[in-house]
Design a protein around this motif. Structure first.
Motif, PDB file in Angstrom:
ATOM      1  N   PRO A 432     -26.494  24.705  62.637  1.00  0.00           N
ATOM      2  CA  PRO A 432     -27.424  23.577  64.346  1.00  0.00           C
ATOM      3  C   PRO A 432     -27.639  21.989  64.304  1.00  0.00           C
ATOM      4  O   PRO A 432     -27.781  21.793  63.428  1.00  0.00           O
ATOM      5  CB  PRO A 432     -28.307  25.089  64.278  1.00  0.00           C
ATOM      6  N   HIS A 433     -27.383  21.738  65.626  1.00  0.00           N
ATOM      7  CA  HIS A 433     -27.581  20.441  65.598  1.00  0.00           C
ATOM      8  C   HIS A 433     -28.882  19.979  66.308  1.00  0.00           C
ATOM      9  O   HIS A 433     -29.380  19.315  66.220  1.00  0.00           O
ATOM     10  CB  HIS A 433     -26.391  20.160  66.263  1.00  0.00           C
ATOM     11  N   SER A 434     -29.365  21.531  66.812  1.00  0.00           N
ATOM     12  CA  SER A 434     -30.619  21.099  67.748  1.00  0.00           C
ATOM     13  C   SER A 434     -31.860  21.870  67.045  1.00  0.00           C
ATOM     14  O   SER A 434     -31.241  23.303  67.046  1.00  0.00           O
ATOM     15  CB  SER A 434     -30.729  20.214  68.688  1.00  0.00           C
ATOM     16  N   CYS A 435     -32.618  22.111  67.701  1.00  0.00           N
ATOM     17  CA  CYS A 435     -33.884  23.554  67.622  1.00  0.00           C
ATOM     18  C   CYS A 435     -33.802  24.208  68.975  1.00  0.00           C
ATOM     19  O   CYS A 435     -34.026  23.958  69.415  1.00  0.00           O
ATOM     20  CB  CYS A 435     -35.423  22.687  67.110  1.00  0.00           C
ATOM     21  N   SER A 436     -33.639  25.503  67.926  1.00  0.00           N
ATOM     22  CA  SER A 436     -33.051  25.817  69.520  1.00  0.00           C
ATOM     23  C   SER A 436     -34.796  26.806  70.513  1.00  0.00           C
ATOM     24  O   SER A 436     -34.659  26.685  71.641  1.00  0.00           O
ATOM     25  CB  SER A 436     -33.346  28.278  69.134  1.00  0.00           C
ATOM     26  N   ALA A 437     -35.804  26.033  69.994  1.00  0.00           N
ATOM     27  CA  ALA A 437     -36.948  25.963  70.618  1.00  0.00           C
ATOM     28  C   ALA A 437     -37.333  25.025  71.938  1.00  0.00           C
ATOM     29  O   ALA A 437     -38.146  24.913  72.167  1.00  0.00           O
ATOM     30  CB  ALA A 437     -38.104  26.772  68.613  1.00  0.00           C
ATOM     31  N   CYS A 438     -37.536  23.872  70.609  1.00  0.00           N
ATOM     32  CA  CYS A 438     -38.223  22.377  71.116  1.00  0.00           C
ATOM     33  C   CYS A 438     -36.717  21.713  71.073  1.00  0.00           C
ATOM     34  O   CYS A 438     -37.631  20.286  71.591  1.00  0.00           O
ATOM     35  CB  CYS A 438     -38.678  22.337  70.497  1.00  0.00           C
ATOM     36  N   SER A 439     -35.648  21.785  70.700  1.00  0.00           N
ATOM     37  CA  SER A 439     -34.283  21.131  71.001  1.00  0.00           C
ATOM     38  C   SER A 439     -34.595  20.199  69.727  1.00  0.00           C
ATOM     39  O   SER A 439     -33.742  18.915  70.290  1.00  0.00           O
ATOM     40  CB  SER A 439     -34.289  20.447  72.332  1.00  0.00           C
ATOM     41  N   SER A 440     -35.455  19.888  69.350  1.00  0.00           N
ATOM     42  CA  SER A 440     -35.453  18.366  67.916  1.00  0.00           C
ATOM     43  C   SER A 440     -34.274  18.622  67.286  1.00  0.00           C
ATOM     44  O   SER A 440     -33.933  19.595  67.312  1.00  0.00           O
ATOM     45  CB  SER A 440     -36.986  18.461  67.640  1.00  0.00           C
ATOM     46  N   THR A 441     -33.699  17.613  67.163  1.00  0.00           N
ATOM     47  CA  THR A 441     -33.171  17.561  66.185  1.00  0.00           C
ATOM     48  C   THR A 441     -33.365  16.936  64.255  1.00  0.00           C
ATOM     49  O   THR A 441     -32.027  17.050  63.684  1.00  0.00           O
ATOM     50  CB  THR A 441     -31.758  15.808  66.532  1.00  0.00           C
ATOM     51  N   ASP A 442     -34.128  17.302  64.655  1.00  0.00           N
ATOM     52  CA  ASP A 442     -34.853  16.684  63.115  1.00  0.00           C
ATOM     53  C   ASP A 442     -35.374  18.237  62.409  1.00  0.00           C
ATOM     54  O   ASP A 442     -36.434  18.988  62.731  1.00  0.00           O
ATOM     55  CB  ASP A 442     -36.507  16.125  63.162  1.00  0.00           C
ATOM     56  N   LEU A 443     -34.371  18.883  61.919  1.00  0.00           N
ATOM     57  CA  LEU A 443     -33.922  19.257  60.850  1.00  0.00           C
ATOM     58  C   LEU A 443     -33.891  20.181  59.937  1.00  0.00           C
ATOM     59  O   LEU A 443     -32.483  18.937  59.170  1.00  0.00           O
ATOM     60  CB  LEU A 443     -32.425  20.542  61.665  1.00  0.00           C
ATOM     61  N   GLU A 444     -34.463  20.622  58.765  1.00  0.00           N
ATOM     62  CA  GLU A 444     -34.333  20.056  57.192  1.00  0.00           C
ATOM     63  C   GLU A 444     -33.737  22.151  56.774  1.00  0.00           C
ATOM     64  O   GLU A 444     -33.988  23.042  57.689  1.00  0.00           O
ATOM     65  CB  GLU A 444     -35.691  20.121  56.791  1.00  0.00           C
ATOM     66  N   GLN A 445     -32.748  22.133  56.097  1.00  0.00           N
ATOM     67  CA  GLN A 445     -32.332  23.390  55.402  1.00  0.00           C
ATOM     68  C   GLN A 445     -32.367  23.139  54.444  1.00  0.00           C
ATOM     69  O   GLN A 445     -33.933  23.211  53.588  1.00  0.00           O
ATOM     70  CB  GLN A 445     -30.693  22.845  55.186  1.00  0.00           C
ATOM     71  N   GLU A 446     -33.369  25.623  54.499  1.00  0.00           N
ATOM     72  CA  GLU A 446     -33.515  25.551  53.477  1.00  0.00           C
ATOM     73  C   GLU A 446     -33.365  25.265  52.268  1.00  0.00           C
ATOM     74  O   GLU A 446     -32.095  24.713  51.721  1.00  0.00           O
ATOM     75  CB  GLU A 446     -33.954  27.379  53.305  1.00  0.00           C
ATOM     76  N   THR A 447     -34.039  24.754  50.485  1.00  0.00           N
ATOM     77  CA  THR A 447     -33.993  24.142  49.625  1.00  0.00           C
ATOM     78  C   THR A 447     -33.108  25.416  48.367  1.00  0.00           C
ATOM     79  O   THR A 447     -32.692  24.649  48.118  1.00  0.00           O
ATOM     80  CB  THR A 447     -34.375  23.124  49.242  1.00  0.00           C
ATOM     81  N   ASP A 448     -33.397  26.941  49.114  1.00  0.00           N
ATOM     82  CA  ASP A 448     -33.502  27.216  47.796  1.00  0.00           C
ATOM     83  C   ASP A 448     -31.675  27.765  48.209  1.00  0.00           C
ATOM     84  O   ASP A 448     -31.506  28.007  48.948  1.00  0.00           O
ATOM     85  CB  ASP A 448     -33.999  29.318  48.226  1.00  0.00           C
ATOM     86  N   VAL A 449     -31.414  28.576  47.202  1.00  0.00           N
ATOM     87  CA  VAL A 449     -29.867  29.099  47.015  1.00  0.00           C
ATOM     88  C   VAL A 449     -30.134  30.653  46.954  1.00  0.00           C
ATOM     89  O   VAL A 449     -31.367  31.221  46.502  1.00  0.00           O
ATOM     90  CB  VAL A 449     -28.780  28.976  45.722  1.00  0.00           C
ATOM     91  N   LEU A 450     -28.878  31.287  46.980  1.00  0.00           N
ATOM     92  CA  LEU A 450     -29.342  32.519  47.055  1.00  0.00           C
ATOM     93  C   LEU A 450     -29.066  33.335  45.252  1.00  0.00           C
ATOM     94  O   LEU A 450     -28.532  32.458  45.040  1.00  0.00           O
ATOM     95  CB  LEU A 450     -28.407  33.952  47.848  1.00  0.00           C
ATOM     96  N   ASP A 451     -29.154  34.386  45.553  1.00  0.00           N
ATOM     97  CA  ASP A 451     -29.701  35.188  43.967  1.00  0.00           C
ATOM     98  C   ASP A 451     -28.115  35.189  43.661  1.00  0.00           C
ATOM     99  O   ASP A 451     -27.334  35.724  44.500  1.00  0.00           O
ATOM    100  CB  ASP A 451     -30.647  36.283  44.212  1.00  0.00           C
ATOM    101  N   THR A 452     -27.617  35.037  42.636  1.00  0.00           N
ATOM    102  CA  THR A 452     -26.081  35.430  42.100  1.00  0.00           C
ATOM    103  C   THR A 452     -25.382  36.610  42.559  1.00  0.00           C
ATOM    104  O   THR A 452     -24.563  36.705  43.217  1.00  0.00           O
ATOM    105  CB  THR A 452     -25.719  34.532  41.252  1.00  0.00           C
ATOM    106  N   TRP A 453     -26.426  37.421  42.365  1.00  0.00           N
ATOM    107  CA  TRP A 453     -25.981  38.941  42.687  1.00  0.00           C
ATOM    108  C   TRP A 453     -26.188  39.322  44.183  1.00  0.00           C
ATOM    109  O   TRP A 453     -25.617  40.272  44.411  1.00  0.00           O
ATOM    110  CB  TRP A 453     -26.681  39.855  41.864  1.00  0.00           C
ATOM    111  N   PHE A 454     -26.409  38.804  45.104  1.00  0.00           N
ATOM    112  CA  PHE A 454     -26.280  38.442  46.923  1.00  0.00           C
ATOM    113  C   PHE A 454     -24.795  38.376  46.626  1.00  0.00           C
ATOM    114  O   PHE A 454     -24.128  39.589  47.338  1.00  0.00           O
ATOM    115  CB  PHE A 454     -27.121  37.541  47.639  1.00  0.00           C
ATOM    116  N   SER A 455     -24.033  37.413  46.351  1.00  0.00           N
ATOM    117  CA  SER A 455     -22.843  37.613  46.428  1.00  0.00           C
ATOM    118  C   SER A 455     -22.167  38.425  45.647  1.00  0.00           C
ATOM    119  O   SER A 455     -21.081  39.142  46.223  1.00  0.00           O
ATOM    120  CB  SER A 455     -22.119  35.605  46.298  1.00  0.00           C
ATOM    121  N   SER A 456     -21.954  38.629  44.523  1.00  0.00           N
ATOM    122  CA  SER A 456     -21.686  38.973  44.125  1.00  0.00           C
ATOM    123  C   SER A 456     -21.390  40.676  44.158  1.00  0.00           C
ATOM    124  O   SER A 456     -20.240  41.244  44.215  1.00  0.00           O
ATOM    125  CB  SER A 456     -22.304  39.765  42.436  1.00  0.00           C
TER     126      SER A 456
END
Length: 883
Positions: A432-456
């Protein structure tokens, strides 16, 4: 005249045919072909992996099924691919960085991930090359990787869909935390081991000063985070204390006494310290009673500020030592008991896991598990062996929400963004380019990754092109069978079933074959520390790939672990040599043969021809039925018995005399020899692909490769029970004469006379009709068959079912010399048996000696006893002959 080399040299043959099959594209499945589909997905090995004996076993079984189905005319797809193996791969690269004097934090996330991709591109394909050496006929053109573009798209689609349906959420939860890897672990990634620990009895005083309660704990350092003490409401010992408040020792915090039915009245004192931030069961108690959660550790397993200034900064185990000292000094520690208990360890680095309160992403598992349970119950998916179904149901019916977030950098980064302006969380398929609630462009993606078994978990459909509606997906999903070990029944199999039904509205496979574990010759689990690991690559180098593959198949009995020793593999290398030598004999006797491998229906067949053709037909039925039922050992041993015992040891011997004469009988023998040899090679090909291709290519056949030729089919019209019975009797007599010759120590070249007494006229007629075979193969000069035969005084005999075989011995041997030899051998055996009896009846020896030594001695005793019995019978015969 076509000839085979004198000796079979597997290394050159394997390399040549492996390249040939790939160059000719024989492994490739074509979704446009109008043939019945057969598909199987490989359990994707980690890119950090090297071929071990478990890989060799699993992939051999998958390859047997794929080659067999391909030869049966199926459009056979064996889908290859590798897994990105989040924690394992990150650890490999982190070790490299450590050796270079740096770490991932200094490198930064983007540069670190780029470094891992570089490692993957340079070293991650090793396992695939090793699988090719094994002869794995995977469709290498379709090779997939759990982090390639297509699979990444599938992962994001599944995550977002589940989130939108309320099946993925983020929340505070007690998770299994590895302080070394700095990541959450699912329950399945925690390996429990029994360990010697202690149970600490602590005194918690009441606030009003009137007495105290005694609680027991194995982890005293967690008491710093206690927010209550719980007792069972049915426990009358604590009824009078209801509603009271206690003081947490050393900390001084006031904590309530609560009642909860979870508390086990029989464990410890029946009073349970409640630490919601550091125990999963306490966490649930805390939820029910609205207790505060006090986290007293940091992610590295060191005590934080909440633990108090006296303990802040100490490692959790150092804290335990200091705390025990302080509790003792304060008079709070009443006693310490030894306790053997189960301790969870990280499956990757072996660090003791810490139950830890943190914000994580979870999949609501129960709604997904229900249709997955139904699919196995109603037979849409069959698990083989069936007893694994109970294990599957037990786990699925008690399933907990699945923690899918991991605090590492290598993997599928969770597609969730937090608005730094308003705190809104957005989960989206595209960035996303902006916040769906307040339209701010200051967004930070979740730093965690998915468990390997999720893709498997998406592997059976994501590898075939999903979420696109590809022809490949349409043709090959659901897949036919999954072949895997029991250790990932829940890690992977159950989750594939849940995801397959959810996103494809159909099961991911119809059968799940669970193979057993390979152990060493003594039944011990293989491990590097024990030094009992069999390296498949080294074994393939020494004995050839076919010998290893056949050994693994021959021992793959359902539900029974394999005891594997190198001498077993060497034994099946001898089978390769037997087949090679038999084939050399056939080629050496094809001079002047103008026919093909197709059976000539117009030539007259001897009874030996009819017998081997009938046995071939029935063996074909055995092999096909066994493979249909995943009985790999039955299938392989049926082929082994047919080739070694029936074709090599009997039919070739029956054919030899006809091959010496010119004319129609020789041509008929040649035709049957090559026809049966080709069919036998086809039956054997799924198990031993290399040697069968090498021999098949030299036969007068048609086609490009044995692997795309037609697999033999059973035809009831080609079985002849009458002929098999007749030849069975003939072979029984030949074997009987040979046994007597060996037992009586008669010269192998000596021509004997044979008498056969039977009251069955049909048997008498059969033996008379085919007596030529007996004379030729048993080296018998004269044979007399009838019901009125008298046994000569000087003779040896054997009862063979409905007949008595008698061999006159007059003038055939020096009886005195033979008596002396037997008596001398019997004395030696008696001496050895006395020694073994004394040894095995010694309680100290039996108590201290390893089980395998005792077993070896017991086997030797049995063998000597059997030999003693035979020699005594032999001696009795000699004594009767010399009276």
């Amino acid at each position: 005249m076509i000839q085979l080399d004198k000796h079979y040299e597997p290394e050159e043959v394997e390399k040549r045919w492996g390249q040939f099959w790939q160059e000719k594209n024989f492994y490739h499945a074509d979704e446009t072909l109008d043939r019945p589909p057969f598909s199987i997905v490989i359990p994707p090995p980690n890119i950090t992996g090297r071929l071990h004996i478990g890989h060799a076993f699993n992939n051999t079984l998958q390859d047997i099924l794929t080659r067999w189905k391909r030869m049966q005319g199926f459009n056979a797809l064996w889908q290859p691919g590798t897994d990105h193996a989040g924690i394992a791969t990150q650890n490999v690269v982190e070790r490299q960085l450590h050796a270079e004097g740096t770490n991932r934090q200094e490198l930064g996330r983007d540069a670190f991930v780029e470094r891992v991709w570089k490692w993957r591109n340079e070293s991650g394909g090793t396992i695939n090359e090793q699988l090719k050496k094994l002869g794995s006929s995977l469709d290498w053109e379709r090779d997939r990787f759990t982090m390639d573009e297509g699979l990444s798209k599938a992962v994001r689609e599944v995550f977002v869909t589940l989130y939108e349906e309320g099946l993925i959420y983020k929340g505070d939860y007690i998770i299994n935390w590895c302080p070394r890897c700095h990541t959450a672990l699912s329950d399945l990634e925690v390996e429990h081991e029994d360990a010697q620990g202690h149970l600490y009895h602590l005194k918690y005083p009441f606030k009003d000063g009137e007495g105290s309660l005694v609680i027991a704990t194995t982890r005293p350092e967690t008491m710093l985070g206690d927010t209550a003490v719980a007792v069972n409401p049915e426990d009358e010992r604590y009824t009078k204390f209801k509603g009271k408040t206690l003081i947490l020792p050393l900390v001084g915090r006031e904590i309530p006494l609560i009642e909860d039915s979870y508390v086990d009245t029989s464990f410890g004192t029946g009073a349970l310290k409640v630490t919601p931030a550091h125990d999963p069961n306490d966490f649930e108690i805390g939820r029910r009673h609205d207790l505060a959660s006090v986290n007293v550790m940091d992610p590295s397993g060191a005590m934080n500020a909440e633990a108090g200034p006296a303990y802040e900064g100490l490692d959790r185990f150092e804290c335990r030592k200091k705390l025990v000292e302080d509790l003792t000094e304060a008079g709070v520690l009443l006693k310490i008991e030894d306790l053997n208990h189960s301790v969870g360890h990280c499956y990757r680095c072996r660090t003791v896991v810490e139950p830890y309160l943190s914000k994580q992403w979870f999949v609501r598992a129960k709604p997904l598990a229900e249709p997955a349970i139904k699919a196995v119950r109603d037979g849409s998916i069959k698990i083989v062996p069936k007893f694994w179904e109970n294990t599957y149901f037990e786990w699925m019916e008690n399933i907990r929400d699945w923690c899918i977030s991991r605090q590492i950098w290598w993997g599928h980064q969770i597609p969730a963004w937090t608005c730094k302006s308003c705190g809104e969380i957005q989960v989206a398929r595209e960035t996303p380019h902006s916040c769906s609630a307040c339209s701010s462009t200051d967004l930070e993606q979740e730093t965690d990754v998915l468990d390997t078994w999720f893709s498997s978990a998406l592997w059976p459909f994501s590898t075939l092109g999903w979420p696109e509606k590809t022809e490949t997906l349409k043709r090959f999903y659901p897949t036919s069978v999954l072949c895997t070990g029991f250790d990932i029944l829940f890690f992977w199999v159950a989750r594939m079933i849940m995801m397959g039904i959810k996103f494809m509205d159909d099961v991911p496979f119809h059968h799940v074959y669970i193979h057993a574990l390979i152990r060493d010759a003594e039944g011990q689990k293989m491990s590097k520390t024990k030094g009992n690991v069999i390296d498949p690559l080294a074994v393939m180098e020494e004995y050839g790939t076919d010998a290893l593959r056949f050994t693994l198949a021959a021992f793959a009995a359902q539900g029974r672990d394999i005891k594997l020793a190198e001498d077993r593999i060497e034994g099946y290398r001898n089978f390769c040599n037997k087949l090679w030598n038999a084939s050399r004999f056939v080629f050496m006797n094809l001079e002047g043969y103008q026919g093909t491998c197709q059976l000539d229906e117009h030539t007259e067949k001897s009874i030996a021809d009819q017998w081997i053709l009938s046995r071939l037909n029935n063996t074909t039925q055995e092999v096909n039925q066994a493979l249909e039922n995943f009985k790999f050992n039955d299938a392989s041993l049926a082929v082994y018995k047919f080739i070694w015992n029936e074709y090599c040891d009997w039919y070739i011997e029956f054919a030899k005399s006809r091959l010496q004469e010119e004319g129609p009988e020789k041509i008929a023998a040649q035709n049957v020899l090559v026809h049966v040899l080709e069919a036998a090679l086809k039956l054997l090909h799924p198990f031993m692909p290399f040697i069968t291709e090498e021999i098949w290519q030299k036969l007068p056949k048609s086609g490009d490769s044995i692997m795309v030729s037609a697999f033999p089919k059973f035809d009831v019209a080609n079985s002849n029970a009458e002929v098999e019975d007749a030849m069975g009797k003939v072979m029984e007599v030949i074997t009987g004469v040979r046994n007597i010759r060996g037992e009586m120590n008669l010269n192998p070249g000596l021509k004997l006379n044979a008498l056969i007494k039977t009251r069955h006229t049909d048997l008498e007629a059969t033996l008379k009709k085919h007596s030529g075979f007996i004379c030729e193969l048993a080296r018998v000069d004269q044979i007399t068959i009838g019901s009125e035969i008298e046994k000569p005084q000087v003779s040896a005999s054997s009862v063979l079912g409905e007949m008595d075989l008698i061999i006159p011995l007059e003038g055939m041997m020096d009886f005195e010399e033979e008596r002396s030899r037997i008596e001398k051998e019997l004395k030696k055996i008696e001496k050895d048996l006395i020694f073994l009896d004394k040894k095995l009846s010694n309680p100290n020896f039996v108590k201290k000696a390893p089980a395998e030594v005792i077993e070896k001695d017991e086997k030797r005793k049995t063998t000597l006893s059997e030999k003693q019995a035979k020699l005594e019978i032999h001696l009795k015969t000699i004594e009767q002959a010399t009276r």
